[in-house]
Design a protein around this motif. Structure first.
Motif, PDB file in Angstrom:
ATOM      1  N   ARG A   1      21.655   8.669 -29.044  1.00 55.61           N
ATOM      2  CA  ARG A   1      22.568   9.181 -30.064  1.00 55.61           C
ATOM      3  C   ARG A   1      22.140   8.162 -31.252  1.00 55.61           C
ATOM      4  O   ARG A   1      22.088   7.063 -31.117  1.00 55.61           O
ATOM      5  CB  ARG A   1      23.951   8.988 -29.763  1.00 55.61           C
ATOM      6  CG  ARG A   1      25.174   9.137 -30.900  1.00 55.61           C
ATOM      7  CD  ARG A   1      26.454   8.869 -30.524  1.00 55.61           C
ATOM      8  NE  ARG A   1      27.283   9.171 -31.802  1.00 55.61           N
ATOM      9  CZ  ARG A   1      28.395   8.633 -31.804  1.00 55.61           C
ATOM     10  NH1 ARG A   1      28.748   7.528 -31.297  1.00 55.61           N
ATOM     11  NH2 ARG A   1      29.198   9.089 -32.793  1.00 55.61           N
ATOM     12  N   LEU A   2      21.661   8.849 -32.399  1.00 58.97           N
ATOM     13  CA  LEU A   2      21.334   7.889 -33.414  1.00 58.97           C
ATOM     14  C   LEU A   2      22.386   7.996 -34.578  1.00 58.97           C
ATOM     15  O   LEU A   2      22.790   9.256 -35.249  1.00 58.97           O
ATOM     16  CB  LEU A   2      19.995   8.751 -34.201  1.00 58.97           C
ATOM     17  CG  LEU A   2      19.491   8.029 -35.041  1.00 58.97           C
ATOM     18  CD1 LEU A   2      18.978   6.710 -34.985  1.00 58.97           C
ATOM     19  CD2 LEU A   2      18.216   8.715 -35.881  1.00 58.97           C
ATOM     20  N   VAL A  29      13.681  13.434 -39.338  1.00 62.34           N
ATOM     21  CA  VAL A  29      13.700  12.271 -38.266  1.00 62.34           C
ATOM     22  C   VAL A  29      12.218  12.327 -37.803  1.00 62.34           C
ATOM     23  O   VAL A  29      11.661  13.320 -37.431  1.00 62.34           O
ATOM     24  CB  VAL A  29      14.753  12.539 -37.321  1.00 62.34           C
ATOM     25  CG1 VAL A  29      14.557  11.509 -36.275  1.00 62.34           C
ATOM     26  CG2 VAL A  29      16.083  12.255 -37.880  1.00 62.34           C
ATOM     27  N   GLN A  30      11.685  11.350 -37.465  1.00 67.58           N
ATOM     28  CA  GLN A  30      10.537  10.985 -36.799  1.00 67.58           C
ATOM     29  C   GLN A  30      10.350   9.898 -35.827  1.00 67.58           C
ATOM     30  O   GLN A  30      10.967   9.058 -36.280  1.00 67.58           O
ATOM     31  CB  GLN A  30       9.301  10.868 -37.718  1.00 67.58           C
ATOM     32  CG  GLN A  30       7.890  11.008 -37.586  1.00 67.58           C
ATOM     33  CD  GLN A  30       6.782  10.752 -38.415  1.00 67.58           C
ATOM     34  OE1 GLN A  30       6.635   9.471 -39.070  1.00 67.58           O
ATOM     35  NE2 GLN A  30       6.242  11.794 -38.983  1.00 67.58           N
ATOM     36  N   ILE A  31       9.563  10.312 -34.751  1.00 68.31           N
ATOM     37  CA  ILE A  31       9.502   9.125 -33.621  1.00 68.31           C
ATOM     38  C   ILE A  31       8.163   8.822 -33.546  1.00 68.31           C
ATOM     39  O   ILE A  31       7.100   9.949 -33.297  1.00 68.31           O
ATOM     40  CB  ILE A  31      10.104   9.544 -32.465  1.00 68.31           C
ATOM     41  CG1 ILE A  31      11.658   9.875 -32.608  1.00 68.31           C
ATOM     42  CG2 ILE A  31       9.742   8.507 -31.415  1.00 68.31           C
ATOM     43  CD1 ILE A  31      12.592  10.126 -31.300  1.00 68.31           C
ATOM     44  N   PRO A  40       6.486  13.421 -33.192  1.00 72.92           N
ATOM     45  CA  PRO A  40       7.399  14.548 -33.109  1.00 72.92           C
ATOM     46  C   PRO A  40       8.454  14.382 -34.474  1.00 72.92           C
ATOM     47  O   PRO A  40       8.861  13.233 -34.920  1.00 72.92           O
ATOM     48  CB  PRO A  40       7.982  14.461 -32.124  1.00 72.92           C
ATOM     49  CG  PRO A  40       7.951  12.889 -31.516  1.00 72.92           C
ATOM     50  CD  PRO A  40       6.823  12.678 -32.025  1.00 72.92           C
ATOM     51  N   THR A  41       8.443  15.408 -35.147  1.00 77.23           N
ATOM     52  CA  THR A  41       9.313  15.294 -36.539  1.00 77.23           C
ATOM     53  C   THR A  41      10.272  16.520 -36.374  1.00 77.23           C
ATOM     54  O   THR A  41       9.801  17.703 -35.892  1.00 77.23           O
ATOM     55  CB  THR A  41       8.346  15.487 -37.694  1.00 77.23           C
ATOM     56  OG1 THR A  41       7.426  14.325 -37.762  1.00 77.23           O
ATOM     57  CG2 THR A  41       9.071  15.248 -38.895  1.00 77.23           C
ATOM     58  N   SER A  58      18.268  17.329 -32.869  1.00 80.30           N
ATOM     59  CA  SER A  58      17.470  17.484 -31.481  1.00 80.30           C
ATOM     60  C   SER A  58      16.006  17.173 -31.733  1.00 80.30           C
ATOM     61  O   SER A  58      15.293  18.118 -32.360  1.00 80.30           O
ATOM     62  CB  SER A  58      17.481  19.060 -30.993  1.00 80.30           C
ATOM     63  OG  SER A  58      16.817  18.974 -29.903  1.00 80.30           O
ATOM     64  N   ILE A  59      15.308  16.381 -31.114  1.00 80.02           N
ATOM     65  CA  ILE A  59      13.937  15.739 -30.972  1.00 80.02           C
ATOM     66  C   ILE A  59      13.483  15.390 -29.777  1.00 80.02           C
ATOM     67  O   ILE A  59      14.307  14.444 -28.947  1.00 80.02           O
ATOM     68  CB  ILE A  59      13.931  14.837 -32.104  1.00 80.02           C
ATOM     69  CG1 ILE A  59      12.168  14.597 -32.417  1.00 80.02           C
ATOM     70  CG2 ILE A  59      14.581  13.553 -32.093  1.00 80.02           C
ATOM     71  CD1 ILE A  59      11.934  13.703 -33.663  1.00 80.02           C
ATOM     72  N   GLN A  60      12.477  15.671 -29.263  1.00 74.04           N
ATOM     73  CA  GLN A  60      12.014  15.020 -28.038  1.00 74.04           C
ATOM     74  C   GLN A  60      10.722  14.110 -28.217  1.00 74.04           C
ATOM     75  O   GLN A  60       9.812  14.696 -29.252  1.00 74.04           O
ATOM     76  CB  GLN A  60      11.231  16.248 -27.160  1.00 74.04           C
ATOM     77  CG  GLN A  60      12.639  17.399 -26.555  1.00 74.04           C
ATOM     78  CD  GLN A  60      12.169  18.112 -25.719  1.00 74.04           C
ATOM     79  OE1 GLN A  60      11.173  18.570 -25.780  1.00 74.04           O
ATOM     80  NE2 GLN A  60      13.232  18.492 -24.667  1.00 74.04           N
TER      81      GLN A  60
END
Length: 244
Positions: A1-2, A29-31, A40-41, A58-60
């Protein structure tokens, strides 16, 4: 959760902040991480940015350590108006964890170049690196950041000064939205000045006229016979002893 919070957004905030938040159209959001070749963005729309609503994202991303999560709030034109990062995050399989990021407003610095000479303009912190082939460049920085611009002439050219948000020939520092023009002219003759730092301490060396910001730029060309003033600034815990 962000959980992402807008810095200084609270009831009674001044109109500038309120307008900025109400302009938000999407959240990005980018990781990223050292072992993630393509970060991933994901981008999600925001329908009512001042409502305090939860916005599901939702991001993986691959599990692992040393992940950086970057969140940007964009207006309807796609321009970033708030941003924040959370470095050194460990993503692990299992139950969700809560992460908190404060989104700061951002400002834009634009550098233009003019004159019949050539040169490079760089910024500290990084973001602008306008080399001899570049005529204009912009970058965004978090509010509260002091951005130092350094102009370094190419061989055969000299830096003639700033206009716009800065003036003179020494390093240019801005702290908000700014447009700055660096003028480079053709010089009859130039000579290269190189700075070498030695010792167990740390620090930076800058020049007037602008050109050396060492740091990263430790050599620059100046008009032959001109006076160049070098200033040494030790970092915390170090002292400057002497020139040689």
């Amino acid at each position: 959760r962000l959980m992402a919070f807008f810095q200084r957004w609270f009831p009674g905030a001044n109109s500038v902040w309120a307008q900025s938040v109400s302009d938000i159209s999407t959240i990005n959001v980018q990781i990223s991480g050292p072992d993630i070749p393509v970060p991933p963005t994901t981008t999600v729309p925001v329908s009512n940015p001042t409502s305090g609503q939860d916005i599901p994202v939702s991001i993986q991303a691959p599990v692992g350590s040393n992940r950086t999560i970057a969140v940007s709030a964009l207006d309807g034109t796609g321009r970033k108006i708030f941003g924040g990062t959370l470095p050194n995050v460990t993503l692990a399989a299992g139950p969700p964890v809560s992460l908190i990021i404060t989104l700061n407003p951002v400002f834009t610095v634009t550098v233009n170049k003019e004159g019949n000479g050539s040169g490079t303009v760089t910024s500290a912190p990084g973001g602008i690196s306008c080399d001899a082939s570049c005529s204009t460049q912009s970058a965004q920085f978090d509010a509260g950041t002091s951005v130092a611009l350094n102009a370094a002439a190419s061989p055969g050219s000299s830096f003639a000064g700033w206009s716009g948000a800065c003036s003179g020939t020494s390093a240019c520092t801005v702290t908000g939205n700014a447009t700055v023009t660096a003028r480079f002219i053709t010089a009859v003759s130039t000579s290269r000045l190189t700075v070498v730092k030695a010792g167990t301490g740390t620090g930076t060396v800058s020049s007037d006229p602008s050109g050396i910001s060492c740091g990263t730029v430790c050599a620059a060309d100046f008009v032959t016979g001109s006076t160049v003033t070098l200033t040494a600034a030790p970092t915390a815990g170090s002292t400057f002893t002497s020139w040689s």
